[in-house]
Scaffold this motif. Structure first.
Motif, PDB file in Angstrom:
ATOM      1  N   ARG A 132       0.830  -1.209   0.000  1.00  0.00           N
ATOM      2  CA  ARG A 132       0.000   0.000   0.000  1.00  0.00           C
ATOM      3  C   ARG A 132       0.866   1.261   0.000  1.00  0.00           C
ATOM      4  NH1 ARG A 132      -3.602  -1.957   3.568  1.00  0.00           N
ATOM      5  NH2 ARG A 132      -2.373  -1.173   5.289  1.00  0.00           N
ATOM      6  N   GLU A 133       1.912   1.276   0.816  1.00  0.00           N
ATOM      7  CA  GLU A 133       2.817   2.419   0.857  1.00  0.00           C
ATOM      8  C   GLU A 133       3.502   2.636  -0.495  1.00  0.00           C
ATOM      9  OE1 GLU A 133       3.617   4.738   3.443  1.00  0.00           O
ATOM     10  OE2 GLU A 133       1.677   3.915   4.027  1.00  0.00           O
ATOM     11  N   LEU A 134       3.924   1.557  -1.109  1.00  0.00           N
ATOM     12  CA  LEU A 134       4.579   1.670  -2.405  1.00  0.00           C
ATOM     13  C   LEU A 134       3.600   2.178  -3.465  1.00  0.00           C
ATOM     14  CD1 LEU A 134       7.319   1.298  -3.659  1.00  0.00           C
ATOM     15  CD2 LEU A 134       6.738  -1.064  -4.140  1.00  0.00           C
ATOM     16  N   ARG A 135       2.363   1.724  -3.398  1.00  0.00           N
ATOM     17  CA  ARG A 135       1.348   2.184  -4.359  1.00  0.00           C
ATOM     18  C   ARG A 135       1.066   3.673  -4.228  1.00  0.00           C
ATOM     19  NH1 ARG A 135      -3.124  -2.539  -4.009  1.00  0.00           N
ATOM     20  NH2 ARG A 135      -2.241  -3.889  -5.630  1.00  0.00           N
ATOM     21  N   THR A 136       1.229   4.240  -3.054  1.00  0.00           N
ATOM     22  CA  THR A 136       1.000   5.673  -2.914  1.00  0.00           C
ATOM     23  C   THR A 136       2.094   6.468  -3.627  1.00  0.00           C
ATOM     24  OG1 THR A 136       2.198   5.893  -0.816  1.00  0.00           O
ATOM     25  CG2 THR A 136      -0.159   5.420  -0.680  1.00  0.00           C
ATOM     26  N   GLU A 137       3.238   5.846  -3.831  1.00  0.00           N
ATOM     27  CA  GLU A 137       4.365   6.497  -4.497  1.00  0.00           C
ATOM     28  C   GLU A 137       4.305   6.355  -6.013  1.00  0.00           C
ATOM     29  OE1 GLU A 137       6.739   8.280  -2.955  1.00  0.00           O
ATOM     30  OE2 GLU A 137       5.650   7.964  -1.094  1.00  0.00           O
ATOM     31  N   GLN A 138       3.794   5.217  -6.472  1.00  0.00           N
ATOM     32  CA  GLN A 138       3.751   4.958  -7.911  1.00  0.00           C
ATOM     33  C   GLN A 138       2.668   3.931  -8.208  1.00  0.00           C
ATOM     34  OE1 GLN A 138       7.877   3.491  -7.791  1.00  0.00           O
ATOM     35  NE2 GLN A 138       7.147   1.724  -8.899  1.00  0.00           N
ATOM     36  N   PRO A 139       2.019   4.064  -9.366  1.00  0.00           N
ATOM     37  CA  PRO A 139       0.993   3.078  -9.723  1.00  0.00           C
ATOM     38  C   PRO A 139       1.646   1.729 -10.036  1.00  0.00           C
ATOM     39  CG  PRO A 139       1.271   4.704 -11.472  1.00  0.00           C
ATOM     40  CD  PRO A 139       2.149   5.124 -10.343  1.00  0.00           C
ATOM     41  N   LEU A 140       0.972   0.670  -9.639  1.00  0.00           N
ATOM     42  CA  LEU A 140       1.466  -0.682  -9.875  1.00  0.00           C
ATOM     43  C   LEU A 140       0.380  -1.499 -10.566  1.00  0.00           C
ATOM     44  CD1 LEU A 140       2.936  -1.391  -6.322  1.00  0.00           C
ATOM     45  CD2 LEU A 140       4.221  -0.690  -8.347  1.00  0.00           C
ATOM     46  N   ASP A 141       0.770  -2.240 -11.590  1.00  0.00           N
ATOM     47  CA  ASP A 141      -0.208  -3.133 -12.211  1.00  0.00           C
ATOM     48  C   ASP A 141      -0.248  -4.445 -11.415  1.00  0.00           C
ATOM     49  OD1 ASP A 141       1.857  -4.864 -13.117  1.00  0.00           O
ATOM     50  OD2 ASP A 141       1.954  -3.860 -15.062  1.00  0.00           O
ATOM     51  N   HIS A 142      -1.126  -5.342 -11.827  1.00  0.00           N
ATOM     52  CA  HIS A 142      -1.319  -6.598 -11.082  1.00  0.00           C
ATOM     53  C   HIS A 142      -0.023  -7.412 -11.019  1.00  0.00           C
ATOM     54  CE1 HIS A 142      -3.294 -10.097  -9.430  1.00  0.00           C
ATOM     55  NE2 HIS A 142      -2.766 -10.819 -10.399  1.00  0.00           N
ATOM     56  N   GLY A 143       0.687  -7.500 -12.127  1.00  0.00           N
ATOM     57  CA  GLY A 143       1.928  -8.271 -12.157  1.00  0.00           C
ATOM     58  C   GLY A 143       2.990  -7.693 -11.236  1.00  0.00           C
ATOM     59  N   GLU A 144       3.108  -6.372 -11.224  1.00  0.00           N
ATOM     60  CA  GLU A 144       4.076  -5.715 -10.342  1.00  0.00           C
ATOM     61  C   GLU A 144       3.700  -5.920  -8.882  1.00  0.00           C
ATOM     62  OE1 GLU A 144       5.570  -1.880 -12.898  1.00  0.00           O
ATOM     63  OE2 GLU A 144       3.526  -1.871 -12.131  1.00  0.00           O
ATOM     64  N   HIS A 182       2.040  -8.402  -7.612  1.00  0.00           N
ATOM     65  CA  HIS A 182       2.337  -9.800  -7.269  1.00  0.00           C
ATOM     66  C   HIS A 182       3.837  -9.990  -7.043  1.00  0.00           C
ATOM     67  CE1 HIS A 182       1.988 -14.138  -7.140  1.00  0.00           C
ATOM     68  NE2 HIS A 182       2.943 -14.201  -8.037  1.00  0.00           N
ATOM     69  N   ALA A 183       4.660  -9.432  -7.923  1.00  0.00           N
ATOM     70  CA  ALA A 183       6.114  -9.571  -7.794  1.00  0.00           C
ATOM     71  C   ALA A 183       6.611  -8.921  -6.506  1.00  0.00           C
ATOM     72  CB  ALA A 183       6.804  -8.947  -9.015  1.00  0.00           C
ATOM     73  N   ILE A 184       6.074  -7.768  -6.182  1.00  0.00           N
ATOM     74  CA  ILE A 184       6.486  -7.069  -4.962  1.00  0.00           C
ATOM     75  C   ILE A 184       6.053  -7.852  -3.727  1.00  0.00           C
ATOM     76  CG2 ILE A 184       6.040  -5.003  -3.575  1.00  0.00           C
ATOM     77  CD1 ILE A 184       6.040  -3.494  -6.337  1.00  0.00           C
TER      78      ILE A 184
END
Length: 68
Positions: free
Chosen positions: A35-47, A49-51
């Motif tokens: 969630r914290e990382l998503r606030t910094e940059q948009p992430l698709d489903h694959g990203e 999952h990888a994270i």
């Protein structure tokens, strides 16, 4: 995971309060970090999952850094 994403991820760990990281169980910590990382940059489903997988495999290191 791109180098920029990885850098931002570890910056989140370093900038977070230790007590916050240590008081969550593994699943909650994983969700919070994503969630914290998503606030910094948009992430698709694959990203996402990888994270999540990266976090799960690095939880001992994350907790060790938080205790240091």
């Amino acid at each position: 995971m791109t180098p920029l994403t990885m850098h931002r991820f570890w910056s989140i760990i370093e900038d977070s309060q230790s007590s916050l990281l240590l008081n969550m169980d593994d699943h909650a910590l994983e969700r919070w970090l994503v969630r914290e990382l998503r606030t910094e940059q948009p992430l698709d489903h694959g990203e996402t999952h990888a994270i999540s997988e990266y976090i799960r495999t690095h939880l001992p290191l994350i907790r060790e850094i938080a205790m240091a």
